[in-house]
Design an enzyme around this catalytic site. Structure first.
Site, PDB file in Angstrom:
ATOM      1  N   ARG A 274       1.099  -1.169  -0.103  1.00  9.51           N
ATOM      2  CA  ARG A 274      -0.260  -0.106  -0.042  1.00  9.51           C
ATOM      3  C   ARG A 274       0.742   1.283  -0.026  1.00  9.51           C
ATOM      4  O   ARG A 274       1.835   1.454   1.002  1.00  9.51           O
ATOM      5  CB  ARG A 274      -0.845  -0.244   1.020  1.00  9.51           C
ATOM      6  CG  ARG A 274      -1.716   1.308   1.413  1.00  9.51           C
ATOM      7  CD  ARG A 274      -2.530   1.185   2.762  1.00  9.51           C
ATOM      8  NE  ARG A 274      -3.185   2.239   2.889  1.00  9.51           N
ATOM      9  CZ  ARG A 274      -3.002   3.304   3.912  1.00  9.51           C
ATOM     10  NH1 ARG A 274      -2.011   2.962   4.844  1.00  9.51           N
ATOM     11  NH2 ARG A 274      -3.676   4.290   4.021  1.00  9.51           N
TER      12      ARG A 274
ATOM     13  N   HIS B 291      -2.768  10.819   0.869  1.00  6.78           N
ATOM     14  CA  HIS B 291      -2.125  10.536   2.147  1.00  6.78           C
ATOM     15  C   HIS B 291      -1.537  11.916   2.469  1.00  6.78           C
ATOM     16  O   HIS B 291      -0.410  11.976   2.887  1.00  6.78           O
ATOM     17  CB  HIS B 291      -1.241   9.449   2.281  1.00  6.78           C
ATOM     18  CG  HIS B 291      -0.846   8.954   3.564  1.00  6.78           C
ATOM     19  ND1 HIS B 291      -1.112   7.451   3.755  1.00  6.78           N
ATOM     20  CD2 HIS B 291      -0.744   9.415   4.736  1.00  6.78           C
ATOM     21  CE1 HIS B 291      -0.791   7.168   5.167  1.00  6.78           C
ATOM     22  NE2 HIS B 291      -0.417   8.464   5.409  1.00  6.78           N
TER      23      HIS B 291
ATOM     24  N   GLU C 200      -7.306   8.459   6.461  1.00 10.66           N
ATOM     25  CA  GLU C 200      -7.501   9.037   7.721  1.00 10.66           C
ATOM     26  C   GLU C 200      -8.009  10.544   7.538  1.00 10.66           C
ATOM     27  O   GLU C 200      -7.291  11.490   7.752  1.00 10.66           O
ATOM     28  CB  GLU C 200      -6.175   9.044   8.447  1.00 10.66           C
ATOM     29  CG  GLU C 200      -5.641   7.880   8.993  1.00 10.66           C
ATOM     30  CD  GLU C 200      -4.409   7.487  10.069  1.00 10.66           C
ATOM     31  OE1 GLU C 200      -4.017   8.611  10.253  1.00 10.66           O
ATOM     32  OE2 GLU C 200      -4.118   6.434  10.222  1.00 10.66           O
TER      33      GLU C 200
ATOM     34  N   ASN D 206      -6.788   1.743  10.284  1.00  8.82           N
ATOM     35  CA  ASN D 206      -5.264   2.138  10.942  1.00  8.82           C
ATOM     36  C   ASN D 206      -5.655   1.987  12.411  1.00  8.82           C
ATOM     37  O   ASN D 206      -6.244   2.758  12.930  1.00  8.82           O
ATOM     38  CB  ASN D 206      -4.977   3.336  10.466  1.00  8.82           C
ATOM     39  CG  ASN D 206      -4.767   3.275   8.929  1.00  8.82           C
ATOM     40  OD1 ASN D 206      -5.041   2.474   8.096  1.00  8.82           O
ATOM     41  ND2 ASN D 206      -4.321   4.608   8.218  1.00  8.82           N
TER      42      ASN D 206
ATOM     43  N   TYR E  31      -3.730   1.825  16.158  1.00  8.70           N
ATOM     44  CA  TYR E  31      -2.334   1.788  16.911  1.00  8.70           C
ATOM     45  C   TYR E  31      -2.789   1.681  18.439  1.00  8.70           C
ATOM     46  O   TYR E  31      -1.880   1.156  19.052  1.00  8.70           O
ATOM     47  CB  TYR E  31      -1.699   3.308  16.659  1.00  8.70           C
ATOM     48  CG  TYR E  31      -1.190   3.218  15.402  1.00  8.70           C
ATOM     49  CD1 TYR E  31       0.056   2.460  15.056  1.00  8.70           C
ATOM     50  CD2 TYR E  31      -1.867   3.948  14.097  1.00  8.70           C
ATOM     51  CE1 TYR E  31       0.658   2.695  13.703  1.00  8.70           C
ATOM     52  CE2 TYR E  31      -1.438   3.679  12.955  1.00  8.70           C
ATOM     53  CZ  TYR E  31      -0.288   3.164  12.623  1.00  8.70           C
ATOM     54  OH  TYR E  31       0.251   3.233  11.317  1.00  8.70           O
TER      55      TYR E  31
ATOM     56  N   GLU F  27      -3.174  -0.338   8.385  1.00 11.62           N
ATOM     57  CA  GLU F  27      -2.098   0.412   9.092  1.00 11.62           C
ATOM     58  C   GLU F  27      -2.121  -0.445  10.742  1.00 11.62           C
ATOM     59  O   GLU F  27      -3.191  -0.089  11.410  1.00 11.62           O
ATOM     60  CB  GLU F  27      -1.662   1.756   9.373  1.00 11.62           C
ATOM     61  CG  GLU F  27      -1.460   2.357   8.116  1.00 11.62           C
ATOM     62  CD  GLU F  27      -1.577   3.762   8.186  1.00 11.62           C
ATOM     63  OE1 GLU F  27      -1.169   4.198   9.528  1.00 11.62           O
ATOM     64  OE2 GLU F  27      -1.565   4.424   7.078  1.00 11.62           O
TER      65      GLU F  27
END
Ligand code: FCB
Length: 456
Positions: free
Chosen positions: A74, A118, A163, A298, A300, A364
């Site tokens: 990606r 992005h 995002e 994504n 985290y 991600e």
């Protein structure tokens, strides 16, 4: 733990974070060039001028990917490399770069997953209002079509935005990211125009024959402090309401319009109190509600909140009055982000429930640690533990019925980590910036074995 047949294993990067060659071959300026060159905005005064020099080293980098056995890569296309002024004139050398990259990936039997945005908006468009201007959404759809015209014969997987929450609220809300504006009303307008751009681009790509469309969001389960280590903990009414509101602002703000064609009440309320709703025109939600095939997630760390009467809204969170963003009782990465692997399975369960007809992909996931090279080796046991912990939860979510189609680690390479510059290393491959030497870390070798066996 065996993963389903055809489960997509890969890695992700983004144009401004790795390409460099910021002034080469006709690339136009992006908001991240302007921002990173403004003193005080990025740690260490770092910029993406050279980054990982991927623009010149792409062939070797694809070679590395092949050695790791990646099935998917990606990456994002830099809008200002394609259209230096953001619209109008196309830069043939920019196109040629991505053209070559795609061919190299296909030769290596790696599927390209192209992200169109992005965060590196052409500065020329920012000068005309950037995402606060409705016009930018239309320019984005035009740009998307141009890229698809050139690469669509070989690329099946298209992502419109990466995002949008971060692009809108860190870019225009708290100013931690480019373009560095600090205005809650501007941030809410930007969020809507990003969504509109997504819808317009998704429709155009679909009509042009794109096979798989994805919107990628930064999402997280929104938990109260007690829920971090105890999924069964029952929060009080006020804390539960705070979590519910923040979930609406973080995740539902983007996925409800895209998938269901409506904004949550919490978002409408926040917009009404921050500049009004004048920018939301009749028909916009229908446009935004373009069919997509997958939601990219994504993840985290969880978002931890509690009710705090009288608390003013956080600059990145218009509508968050009365909510305090709390720490989590958990170990942290070098970013200071809490490590809560089962946050991922909790999130995937929630998204499966709320958006049942759309596929999911982890686009991600990864961690920054203070890596060191010793005798040509990076023993990043913390990263291996992080990845293993999260992959276990990915497996658990699939067992529980989530339509989860793949996992992409962030990131292939150490790279320019936005406002943190180069001091934060997320790569599974170490980059020595002065020499541009790549050294696969232990985590890369571990990941290669996971991919090779399709099991943990
Ligand atoms: C995400 C971004 C990505 C990277 C990681 C650490 O928010 O999409 O570019 O910086 O965080």
């Amino acid at each position: 733990m065996i993963f389903p047949e055809g489960f997509v294993w890969g890695a992700a990067t983004a144009s401004y974070q790795i390409e460099g060659a910021a002034k080469e071959d006709g690339r136009g300026q992006s908001i991240w060039d302007t921002f990173s060159h403004t003193p005080g905005k990025v740690a260490g005064g770092d910029t993406g001028d050279v980054a990982c020099d991927h623009y010149h080293r792409h062939a070797d980098d694809v070679g590395l990917m092949r050695e790791l056995g990646l099935a998917a890569y990606r990456f994002s296309v830099a809008w200002p490399r394609m259209l230096p002024e953001g619209q109008g004139r196309v830069n043939p050398k920019g196109l040629a770069f991505y053209d070559k990259l795609v061919d190299e990936l296909l030769n290596a039997e790696i599927s390209p997953y192209v992200t169109l945005y992005h965060w590196d908006l052409p500065q020329a468009l920012e000068d005309r209002g950037g995402w606060t201007s409705r016009d930018t959404a239309y320019r984005f759809a035009e740009y998307a079509q141009i890229v698809h015209e050139r690469l669509g014969d070989r690329v099946s997987h298209w992502t419109t935005l990466n995002e949008p929450w971060v692009a809108a609220y860190l870019g225009y809300g708290n100013g931690v990211h480019a373009p560095g504006r600090r205005d809650p009303a501007a941030a809410m307008r930007a969020a809507h125009h990003l969504l509109l751009g997504h819808g317009l681009a998704a429709r155009a790509l679909r009509e042009a024959g794109a096979r798989s469309l994805m919107l990628v969001v930064n999402s997280a389960p929104v938990l109260t402090p007690a829920q971090v280590n105890d999924p069964e903990a029952a929060p009080g009414e006020a804390d539960a309401a705070a979590a519910h509101r923040i979930h609406a602002l973080l995740t539902r703000q983007f996925l409800d319009p895209a998938v269901h064609g409506s904004y949550p009440a919490e978002v409408l309320d926040a917009a009404a109190r921050n500049g009004g709703l004048g920018h939301v025109q009749d028909g916009d939600l229908e446009l935004i509600n373009a069919p997509i095939d997958q939601i990219g997630i994504n993840y985290y760390n969880p978002c931890v909140v509690e009710a705090s009467p009288g608390e003013p809204a956080d600059a990145a969170w218009p509508g968050s009055e009365g909510v305090r963003f709390a720490g989590a009782d958990a170990p942290t990465t070098a970013m200071g982000w809490p490590i809560v692997p089962d946050g991922l399975s909790r999130l995937l369960a929630r998204l499966s429930r709320d958006y049942p007809r759309v596929g999911l992909m982890v686009t991600e996931n990864g961690a920054a640690f203070d890596d060191v090279v010793e005798d040509g080796r990076v023993r990043d046991r913390d990263r291996v533990a992080y990845l293993r912990g999260h992959l276990r939860e990915v497996h658990r979510a699939i067992e529980a019925g989530a339509d989860l189609r793949g996992y992409l680690v962030w990131s292939l390479l150490d790279n320019f980590e936005w406002a943190e510059g180069y001091r934060r290393r997320f790569g599974i491959v170490h980059v020595d910036y002065p020499t541009q030497t790549r050294t696969p870390k232990d985590s890369a070798l571990w990941y290669r074995d996971v991919i090779g066996r399709n099991r943990l």
